[in-house]
Design a protein around this motif. Sequence first.
Motif, short mmCIF file in Angstrom:
data_model
loop_
_atom_site.label_atom_id
_atom_site.label_comp_id
_atom_site.label_asym_id
_atom_site.label_seq_id
_atom_site.Cartn_x
_atom_site.Cartn_y
_atom_site.Cartn_z
N LEU A 94 -2.22 10.51 -2.37
CA LEU A 94 -1.41 9.94 -3.43
C LEU A 94 -0.74 8.64 -2.97
O LEU A 94 -0.61 7.68 -3.74
CB LEU A 94 -0.37 10.94 -3.92
CG LEU A 94 -0.94 12.08 -4.78
CD1 LEU A 94 0.10 13.14 -5.05
CD2 LEU A 94 -1.49 11.53 -6.10
N LYS A 95 -0.32 8.60 -1.72
CA LYS A 95 0.22 7.34 -1.18
C LYS A 95 -0.88 6.27 -1.19
O LYS A 95 -0.63 5.11 -1.52
CB LYS A 95 0.73 7.56 0.24
CG LYS A 95 1.98 8.42 0.36
CD LYS A 95 2.32 8.58 1.84
CE LYS A 95 3.47 9.54 2.07
NZ LYS A 95 3.71 9.76 3.51
N SER A 96 -2.09 6.66 -0.84
CA SER A 96 -3.20 5.71 -0.84
C SER A 96 -3.51 5.24 -2.26
O SER A 96 -3.88 4.09 -2.48
CB SER A 96 -4.44 6.35 -0.22
OG SER A 96 -4.21 6.74 1.11
N ASN A 97 -3.37 6.14 -3.23
CA ASN A 97 -3.63 5.80 -4.62
C ASN A 97 -2.56 4.89 -5.22
O ASN A 97 -2.72 4.38 -6.32
CB ASN A 97 -3.74 7.07 -5.48
CG ASN A 97 -5.18 7.57 -5.58
OD1 ASN A 97 -6.08 6.78 -5.84
ND2 ASN A 97 -5.39 8.85 -5.37
N SER A 98 -1.48 4.68 -4.48
CA SER A 98 -0.42 3.82 -4.98
C SER A 98 -0.91 2.40 -5.21
O SER A 98 -0.34 1.66 -6.02
CB SER A 98 0.75 3.80 -3.98
OG SER A 98 0.36 3.14 -2.77
N MET A 130 -13.74 5.94 -7.81
CA MET A 130 -12.60 5.45 -7.05
C MET A 130 -11.47 4.90 -7.91
O MET A 130 -10.47 4.40 -7.39
CB MET A 130 -13.07 4.36 -6.06
CG MET A 130 -14.21 4.80 -5.16
SD MET A 130 -13.90 6.39 -4.32
CE MET A 130 -12.58 5.94 -3.21
N SER A 131 -11.62 4.96 -9.21
CA SER A 131 -10.58 4.53 -10.14
C SER A 131 -10.74 5.29 -11.43
O SER A 131 -11.85 5.69 -11.80
CB SER A 131 -10.68 3.03 -10.40
OG SER A 131 -9.77 2.63 -11.42
N ILE A 132 -9.64 5.49 -12.14
CA ILE A 132 -9.72 6.08 -13.47
C ILE A 132 -10.49 5.15 -14.39
O ILE A 132 -11.18 5.59 -15.31
CB ILE A 132 -8.30 6.35 -14.01
CG1 ILE A 132 -7.61 7.42 -13.15
CG2 ILE A 132 -8.34 6.79 -15.47
CD1 ILE A 132 -6.11 7.53 -13.38
N ASN A 171 -11.37 -1.42 -7.95
CA ASN A 171 -10.21 -2.14 -7.43
C ASN A 171 -8.92 -1.84 -8.20
O ASN A 171 -7.84 -2.22 -7.74
CB ASN A 171 -10.49 -3.65 -7.45
CG ASN A 171 -11.65 -4.02 -6.54
OD1 ASN A 171 -11.69 -3.62 -5.38
ND2 ASN A 171 -12.61 -4.77 -7.07
N LEU A 172 -9.03 -1.20 -9.35
CA LEU A 172 -7.85 -0.87 -10.15
C LEU A 172 -7.36 0.52 -9.74
O LEU A 172 -7.94 1.54 -10.13
CB LEU A 172 -8.18 -0.91 -11.65
CG LEU A 172 -8.61 -2.27 -12.21
CD1 LEU A 172 -8.90 -2.17 -13.70
CD2 LEU A 172 -7.56 -3.33 -11.93
N THR A 211 -3.77 -0.03 -16.46
CA THR A 211 -3.38 -0.28 -17.84
C THR A 211 -3.98 -1.61 -18.30
O THR A 211 -4.37 -2.45 -17.47
CB THR A 211 -1.85 -0.35 -18.01
OG1 THR A 211 -1.34 -1.39 -17.15
CG2 THR A 211 -1.21 0.98 -17.64
N ASP A 212 -4.07 -1.77 -19.61
CA ASP A 212 -4.53 -3.02 -20.23
C ASP A 212 -5.87 -3.48 -19.64
O ASP A 212 -6.00 -4.58 -19.11
CB ASP A 212 -3.46 -4.12 -20.06
CG ASP A 212 -3.75 -5.32 -20.96
OD1 ASP A 212 -4.47 -5.14 -21.96
OD2 ASP A 212 -3.29 -6.43 -20.62
#
Length: 570
Positions: free
Chosen positions: A341-345, A505-507, A512-513, A518-519
């Motif tokens: 979760l820290k990495s996902n920050s 690797m991203s929602i 890279n996001l 968002t947006d």
Amino acid sequence: MTNSAQLHPIGEIARKCGIDEEYLIPHGKYVAKIDLSILQANKHKPNGKLVLVTAITPTPLGEGKTVNTIGLSEGLNYIGKKAIACIRQPSLGPVFGVKGGAAGGGQAEVLPMETLNLHLTGDIHAITAAHDLASAALDARLYHEEHLGDEFTAQTGLKRLNIDKNRIIWKRVIDHNDRALRAITVGVGGGLNGVERKEGFEITAASELMAILALANDLHDMRKRIGQVILAYNLDGDVITAEDLEVAGAMTVLLKNAINPNIMQTVENTPVLIHAGPFANIAHGNSSVIADRIALPLADYVVTEAGFGSDMGMEKFFNIKYRQSGIAPSCVVLVATVRSLKSNSGEYNIKPGQPLPKAISESNVELLSIGAANLGWHIKNAKSYGLPVIVAINRFPHDSAEELTFLQHYAIEQGAFACEISEVFMQGGKGAKALSHHIVNACEQASDIALPYQNSDKLSDKIQKMAHKYGANKANLSAQALNDIQVIEQLKLDHLPLCIAKTPMSISADPNLKNVPTDFDIDISHLAVSAGAGFIRVYAGNIMTMPGLGTNPAYRHIDIDDKGNIVGLS
């Protein structure tokens, strides 16, 4: 840690969960296949509850999804329930390329670990052989029709297929990470070498046959599905299937034994069914329908795992596997770790093999509170399918009490049914005692599966609904994607569910996001049909179906000593 585990003969493990010896096909002392006749024998027995394990957005650090799937099955047995785990079979590509093994770990591991990671009973090799038989048959037919011309029908009695060599979509496969095979030329020089054309390889787990194996109800259903596989198009733009090529029967013969699930055991002798291994981007990323159907009448609880995060394998469980099979989970377990979760920050660019920044490896509630938004999104996403969600915090030794307490409170605030610390790696079933009691309670809750779209919805509308579900403003359809939609509608296959092929690797569809993007828009490049598996692949970005080996591949650390002991697998 597992060296001291006392393995039981597989017949004892099978009897423990109600599988009589007559249904076993032994493969040595500790592995067996299960004959499908057991499905008929148990068809009147009530089913247990299915527990679906998923995770937050994955990072190179790993979340421990397989460890917790195995550990939770041990935990449910620990509290007196009868539990079985169902997982996918590891591919040799990731085993030798990145992971060095995929059997869980510590006190939550499938044994013999080496057997699971290396070939098992040969199912993946059977898929490779069946898949490449179709490729060989295609190129042979292309060669003979071109070589004989108008005499082809007279000499063979076969109708000309008129294969368009530029629209052969059935690539070859191999079960290794080999980037050099992504784009190749076959039939070089022509003549007796065949028809020269562009070709490529995918890893075997990406084969549609792998998805079919995981979704088929029985041998008859698998044979039918294989016949429906689209291999190529002819010069008039019509599809050419494996049935048209008259190769579907032979392909199925090669998979005759692969359709039987494998049974093994955990460190604590909990039964584990292992079957199929489809990707969770261009396929549905779940173990087989058959394994679930065998396990459910035999257990109070069946714990199964979906690939990647809740926006990937879990989403595909509901939109593909559930729609086709009717098998519904009773609750979702969402695995998270403090460090991931820290990495996902998004505050750091974490790469495999590189040292972790101090802020990630040391107690840092502020950083964790930023990354926790990713957990919140996945809780809400999992809940949107109509089931209670339990968060399992996979504990690492350096996690601080302050961080763990923060996450537990945060998960409940975000709508989790419960949140507990998992210590299955070190303690096995005992380390999942509290989690297991929450699972029992959650499975008693009333639930009603909610899907994001109906099969009857317009194909373009389905795509937009899924884009919105990821938080995107909209999906941008390329000219190729719009053309593909038109072709799929003409084939009358637009009723099939979607398999959104995007980065794990991203929602979003942009790796890279990070955290909760968002947006943003999602760009759809093209669509393709897995007609045999029964879904439409919607490509959002460049999806790699043949991984490459990194600079420090796992095979460097795998070896064998003079006594035959394998080292370096995990």
